[in-house]
Design a protein around this motif. Structure first.
Motif, mmCIF file in Angstrom:
data_model
loop_
_atom_site.group_PDB
_atom_site.id
_atom_site.type_symbol
_atom_site.label_atom_id
_atom_site.label_comp_id
_atom_site.label_asym_id
_atom_site.label_seq_id
_atom_site.Cartn_x
_atom_site.Cartn_y
_atom_site.Cartn_z
ATOM 1 N N UNK A 138 13.704 -22.130 25.841
ATOM 2 C CA UNK A 138 12.636 -23.083 25.584
ATOM 3 C C UNK A 138 13.172 -24.229 24.744
ATOM 4 N N UNK A 139 12.788 -25.437 25.097
ATOM 5 C CA UNK A 139 13.222 -26.608 24.351
ATOM 6 C C UNK A 139 12.140 -27.097 23.393
ATOM 7 N N UNK A 140 11.201 -26.239 23.098
ATOM 8 C CA UNK A 140 10.128 -26.565 22.166
ATOM 9 C C UNK A 140 9.787 -25.304 21.382
ATOM 10 N N UNK A 141 9.089 -25.490 20.297
ATOM 11 C CA UNK A 141 8.699 -24.331 19.501
ATOM 12 C C UNK A 141 7.220 -24.048 19.707
ATOM 13 N N UNK A 142 6.887 -22.801 19.637
ATOM 14 C CA UNK A 142 5.501 -22.368 19.750
ATOM 15 C C UNK A 142 5.039 -21.934 18.372
ATOM 16 N N UNK A 143 3.993 -22.543 17.864
ATOM 17 C CA UNK A 143 3.507 -22.262 16.525
ATOM 18 C C UNK A 143 2.890 -20.868 16.460
ATOM 19 N N UNK A 148 6.349 -14.484 23.273
ATOM 20 C CA UNK A 148 6.745 -14.974 24.597
ATOM 21 C C UNK A 148 8.150 -14.463 24.883
ATOM 22 N N UNK A 149 8.291 -13.768 26.008
ATOM 23 C CA UNK A 149 9.595 -13.296 26.457
ATOM 24 C C UNK A 149 10.105 -14.226 27.543
ATOM 25 N N UNK A 150 11.293 -14.781 27.342
ATOM 26 C CA UNK A 150 11.841 -15.771 28.263
ATOM 27 C C UNK A 150 13.084 -15.201 28.941
ATOM 28 N N UNK A 151 13.122 -15.331 30.265
ATOM 29 C CA UNK A 151 14.275 -14.898 31.056
ATOM 30 C C UNK A 151 14.820 -16.100 31.817
ATOM 31 N N UNK A 152 16.132 -16.225 31.872
ATOM 32 C CA UNK A 152 16.761 -17.240 32.699
ATOM 33 C C UNK A 152 16.830 -18.629 32.129
ATOM 34 N N UNK A 186 5.303 -15.540 35.706
ATOM 35 C CA UNK A 186 6.130 -15.768 36.885
ATOM 36 C C UNK A 186 7.138 -16.879 36.665
ATOM 37 N N UNK A 187 7.791 -17.323 37.747
ATOM 38 C CA UNK A 187 8.801 -18.375 37.628
ATOM 39 C C UNK A 187 8.174 -19.731 37.302
ATOM 40 N N UNK A 188 8.701 -20.374 36.290
ATOM 41 C CA UNK A 188 8.261 -21.717 35.901
ATOM 42 C C UNK A 188 9.473 -22.631 35.828
ATOM 43 N N UNK A 189 9.239 -23.925 35.976
ATOM 44 C CA UNK A 189 10.346 -24.875 36.004
ATOM 45 C C UNK A 189 10.581 -25.607 34.693
ATOM 46 N N UNK A 190 9.528 -25.811 33.897
ATOM 47 C CA UNK A 190 9.683 -26.636 32.699
ATOM 48 C C UNK A 190 9.103 -25.963 31.466
ATOM 49 N N UNK A 191 9.577 -26.407 30.321
ATOM 50 C CA UNK A 191 9.055 -25.939 29.046
ATOM 51 C C UNK A 191 7.589 -26.342 28.893
ATOM 52 N N UNK A 192 7.220 -27.499 29.422
ATOM 53 C CA UNK A 192 5.834 -27.955 29.334
ATOM 54 C C UNK A 192 4.887 -26.978 30.028
#
Length: 114
Positions: free
Chosen positions: A65-70, A58-62, A38-44
């Motif tokens: 991401x300001x971080x990498x996922x290992x 991970x599919x990101x819309x809108x 659902x809608x999230x506000x932060x990369x954390x």
């Protein structure tokens, strides 16, 4: 991807995005397990949910991401598309990329029609 049924986390950054439902349906139809955060506000927040859900992608819309996922493939649904960097214009293109090739449902009639 390590599972028989790949798990994909769908995230909407910055607010609701109706394309998330379409993406989830296409991925599900392609045989993937979909977790819609659902809608999230932060990369954390995305990182915490990814830790809990252990997705293959991970599919990101809108947003971005300001971080990498290992060990997790990250892709974006946005225009203009740039498949080389994981940005797709349609859910079907993203599903094809995750599968590692041409999707069996995009542009080809079923075997029953042929």
């Amino acid at each position: 991807m390590s599972r028989a049924m790949p798990r994909v986390l769908v995230v909407e950054l910055g607010g609701p995005d109706p394309r998330a439902v379409a993406l989830g349906r296409v991925l599900r139809d392609e045989g993937m397990e979909v977790v819609h955060a659902g809608p999230l506000d932060t990369t954390e927040q995305v990182l915490r949910i990814a830790e809990q859900e252990d997705p293959d992608a991970v599919g990101v819309l809108g947003g971005e991401l300001r971080a990498t996922l290992k060990d997790v493939r990250v892709f974006y649904l946005d225009a203009p598309a740039d498949p080389a960097s994981g940005v797709f214009e349609t859910p079907e293109e993203a599903a094809e990329w995750l599968r590692g090739g041409r999707s069996h449902t995009s542009g080809t009639p079923s075997d029953r029609v042929r």
